[in-house]
Design a protein around this motif. Structure first.
Motif, PDB file in Angstrom:
ATOM      1  N   UNK A  39       0.827  -1.199   0.000  1.00 33.27           N
ATOM      2  CA  UNK A  39       0.000   0.000   0.000  1.00 33.27           C
ATOM      3  C   UNK A  39       0.866   1.256   0.000  1.00 33.27           C
ATOM      4  N   UNK A  40       0.407   2.258  -0.723  1.00 31.48           N
ATOM      5  CA  UNK A  40       1.084   3.547  -0.736  1.00 31.48           C
ATOM      6  C   UNK A  40       0.044   4.631  -0.991  1.00 31.48           C
ATOM      7  N   UNK A  41      -0.211   5.442   0.031  1.00 36.55           N
ATOM      8  CA  UNK A  41      -1.178   6.529  -0.104  1.00 36.55           C
ATOM      9  C   UNK A  41      -0.490   7.883  -0.279  1.00 36.55           C
ATOM     10  N   UNK A  42       0.786   7.852  -0.638  1.00 35.19           N
ATOM     11  CA  UNK A  42       1.492   9.052  -1.040  1.00 35.19           C
ATOM     12  C   UNK A  42       0.948   9.500  -2.400  1.00 35.19           C
ATOM     13  N   UNK A  43       1.329  10.681  -2.853  1.00 32.70           N
ATOM     14  CA  UNK A  43       0.827  11.204  -4.130  1.00 32.70           C
ATOM     15  C   UNK A  43       1.935  11.285  -5.161  1.00 32.70           C
ATOM     16  N   UNK A  44       1.602  10.892  -6.374  1.00 31.88           N
ATOM     17  CA  UNK A  44       2.439  11.137  -7.539  1.00 31.88           C
ATOM     18  C   UNK A  44       2.076  12.516  -8.072  1.00 31.88           C
ATOM     19  N   UNK A  45       3.061  13.360  -8.338  1.00 27.33           N
ATOM     20  CA  UNK A  45       2.780  14.682  -8.905  1.00 27.33           C
ATOM     21  C   UNK A  45       3.593  14.897 -10.166  1.00 27.33           C
ATOM     22  N   UNK A  46       3.085  15.772 -11.038  1.00 22.56           N
ATOM     23  CA  UNK A  46       3.790  16.107 -12.266  1.00 22.56           C
ATOM     24  C   UNK A  46       3.344  17.499 -12.704  1.00 22.56           C
ATOM     25  N   UNK A  47       4.119  18.137 -13.567  1.00 21.47           N
ATOM     26  CA  UNK A  47       3.763  19.467 -14.045  1.00 21.47           C
ATOM     27  C   UNK A  47       4.343  19.694 -15.426  1.00 21.47           C
ATOM     28  N   UNK A  48       3.754  20.655 -16.149  1.00 22.90           N
ATOM     29  CA  UNK A  48       4.257  21.051 -17.459  1.00 22.90           C
ATOM     30  C   UNK A  48       3.907  22.508 -17.671  1.00 22.90           C
ATOM     31  N   UNK A  49       4.737  23.214 -18.442  1.00 29.04           N
ATOM     32  CA  UNK A  49       4.530  24.639 -18.681  1.00 29.04           C
ATOM     33  C   UNK A  49       4.767  24.949 -20.148  1.00 29.04           C
ATOM     34  N   UNK A  50       3.991  25.893 -20.671  1.00 29.52           N
ATOM     35  CA  UNK A  50       4.196  26.335 -22.044  1.00 29.52           C
ATOM     36  C   UNK A  50       5.552  27.024 -22.193  1.00 29.52           C
ATOM     37  N   UNK A  51       6.101  27.467 -21.082  1.00 24.64           N
ATOM     38  CA  UNK A  51       7.387  28.144 -21.099  1.00 24.64           C
ATOM     39  C   UNK A  51       8.545  27.188 -21.372  1.00 24.64           C
ATOM     40  N   UNK A  52       8.296  25.875 -21.167  1.00 21.88           N
ATOM     41  CA  UNK A  52       9.365  24.899 -21.312  1.00 21.88           C
ATOM     42  C   UNK A  52       9.277  24.121 -22.617  1.00 21.88           C
ATOM     43  N   UNK A  53       8.352  24.512 -23.495  1.00 17.05           N
ATOM     44  CA  UNK A  53       8.204  23.779 -24.753  1.00 17.05           C
ATOM     45  C   UNK A  53       9.420  24.023 -25.661  1.00 17.05           C
TER      46      UNK A  53
END
Length: 442
Positions: A428-442
């Motif tokens: 069991x793992x109730x931690x969270x996976x997170x991710x992000x993206x920005x138009x500035x990094x395209x």
């Protein structure tokens, strides 16, 4: 199909849960009206840190709207040397970043006057350091717990006053804002010992359990206090122990704080690096407290990046103009009702308060269309410029995707390849996976 979104306002469910009762004495006049954002840094997780490690943390925090670290100090013999490194790094950073001590009174002894002398030594050592955070011209200091400490005196208040605050005078005078875990109605009992109250448990709706989740909860109602420090945290879960309702908590909690900013001079993010309880926004580094099983691979830098947006809004009294389109997403790695094949500990208490869903915040520079998709379903909604919160249910085996588009052009998209909502986890793992993206990094 459930698809929810919010424009610059709180989730209806979380609004009553996240209000906090504060000190009942008049709010101390704040000369400049300046607001501060801190992050709680667990020194006990920094055994292997060098000055450069501290310097990296300080620069990263400073770049994301954080003004100071609250250095959580325990009883390990090596911690004073790490504090020394932290102050050296802050000075080397050539930034305005500050530090202050937060005494962990669940670890530090406080039965005798001699115990208090050890605490005073931290204050006097760094009182004149250029990187020491001060408030109203005094050395700022805090605690985690301490509501039972007497330091050999007849009462808690007498102990803290006669053995700590009362003995720190002149340039060593302390502005003391402890986190005493007591009924807020009893804060007056400790009024002589503290200049304000660090409201630790305002970070989470701690009374919400699986059985009470659907009940109508009453707000506790903020009242005027002296120096109130409120908390914001992305989530809390400790393997085999407990979990607090936190799926949409971080952006929602920030918005409630911003609404009440006139009464809140300081906010503390919980935490920078408490890996054991999964509520960290800083990078995974240092010496974990045997939490690798549920922390490694679960980077939370998306929440740190989002912190800057909210920090600016809190400090300036208005949400900043969004220059680039950004997507922030998070989800737990498996369904709350999943059955692990070989977990020796079991699920945390009240695991049922969590939701099997993908959670997304989009920051848009202009009106746009936001699309959320899983392997099971896809939905698109028009969003205004600014911040919008969204969510979409997750089913076992789902991958996740989000995009921001205008017309027929996708401005930014996010499709993490290293995430799939597990049907049959090993543990069991109730931690969270997170991710992000920005138009500035395209």
């Amino acid at each position: 199909m459930h698809f929810s979104y919010i424009f610059h306002r709180l989730l209806v469910l979380l609004l009553p849960l996240l209000s906090a009762t504060v000190t009942s004495t008049p709010l101390e006049k704040r000369g400049s009206g300046q607001k501060y954002v801190f992050a709680h840094h667990i020194v006990g997780n920094t055994f292997s840190y060098t000055v450069d490690n501290w310097l990296d943390d300080i620069k990263l925090a400073n770049a994301n709207g954080i003004d100071a670290f609250a250095l959580n100090i325990g009883s390990d013999s090596w911690e004073p040397n790490q504090v020394k490194k932290a102050y050296a790094a802050a000075e080397q950073s050539k930034t305005t970043f500050k530090l202050f001590i937060s005494f962990d009174m669940t670890a530090l002894p406080c039965a005798t006057a001699r115990n208090a002398a050890s605490l005073r030594n931290y204050i006097t050592t760094y009182a004149k350091h250029p990187s020491q955070f001060k408030y109203n011209g005094k050395v700022f200091a805090s605690t985690f717990s301490g509501e039972k400490c007497t330091f050999g005196q007849r009462s808690v208040s007498q102990g803290w006053v006669s053995q700590f605050t009362g003995q720190l005078t002149g340039s060593n005078s302390v502005f003391f804002v402890p986190s005493f875990f007591v009924d807020p109605n009893n804060f007056r009992t400790y009024a002589s010992a503290m200049d304000g109250q660090l409201n630790w448990n305002s970070a989470w709706p701690i009374t919400v359990t699986t059985n009470s989740l659907s009940s109508t909860l009453k707000a506790s109602g903020a009242t005027a206090g002296r120096a109130l420090t409120r908390q914001g945290s992305p989530l809390v879960t400790e393997v085999g122990e407990f979990i607090y309702l936190s799926d949409q908590l971080y952006p929602s909690r920030w918005q409630s704080i911003i609404e009440a900013r006139d009464h809140i001079p300081m906010v503390e993010v919980l935490t920078w690096n408490d890996y054991g309880e999964s509520h960290y926004v800083g990078p995974i580094k240092g010496s974990q407290p045997n939490s690798q099983a549920w922390v490694d691979g679960f980077d939370h830098s998306a929440w740190l990046d989002l912190t800057k947006y909210f920090s600016l809004a809190y400090k300036n009294g208005k949400y900043p103009v969004v220059a680039n389109d950004n997507i922030y997403m998070w989800a737990r790695p498996h369904a709350k009702n999943a059955i692990a094949s070989s977990d020796p500990i079991g699920k945390p208490n009240n695991f049922g308060v969590s939701e099997d869903a993908l959670f997304v915040v989009v920051l848009t520079s202009a009106p746009a269309n936001a699309t959320l998709s899983t392997s099971s379903v896809s939905h698109t909604v028009a969003v205004p410029a600014g911040l919008t919160q969204l969510s979409l249910p997750l089913n076992a085996g789902d991958s996740i995707y989000a995009s921001i588009s205008r017309g027929n052009t996708i401005i930014v998209k996010l499709a993490p390849r290293n995430f799939r909502f597990e049907a049959n986890p090993k543990t069991y793992n109730f931690n969270a996976f997170t991710a992000m993206a920005s138009s500035n990094s395209r």
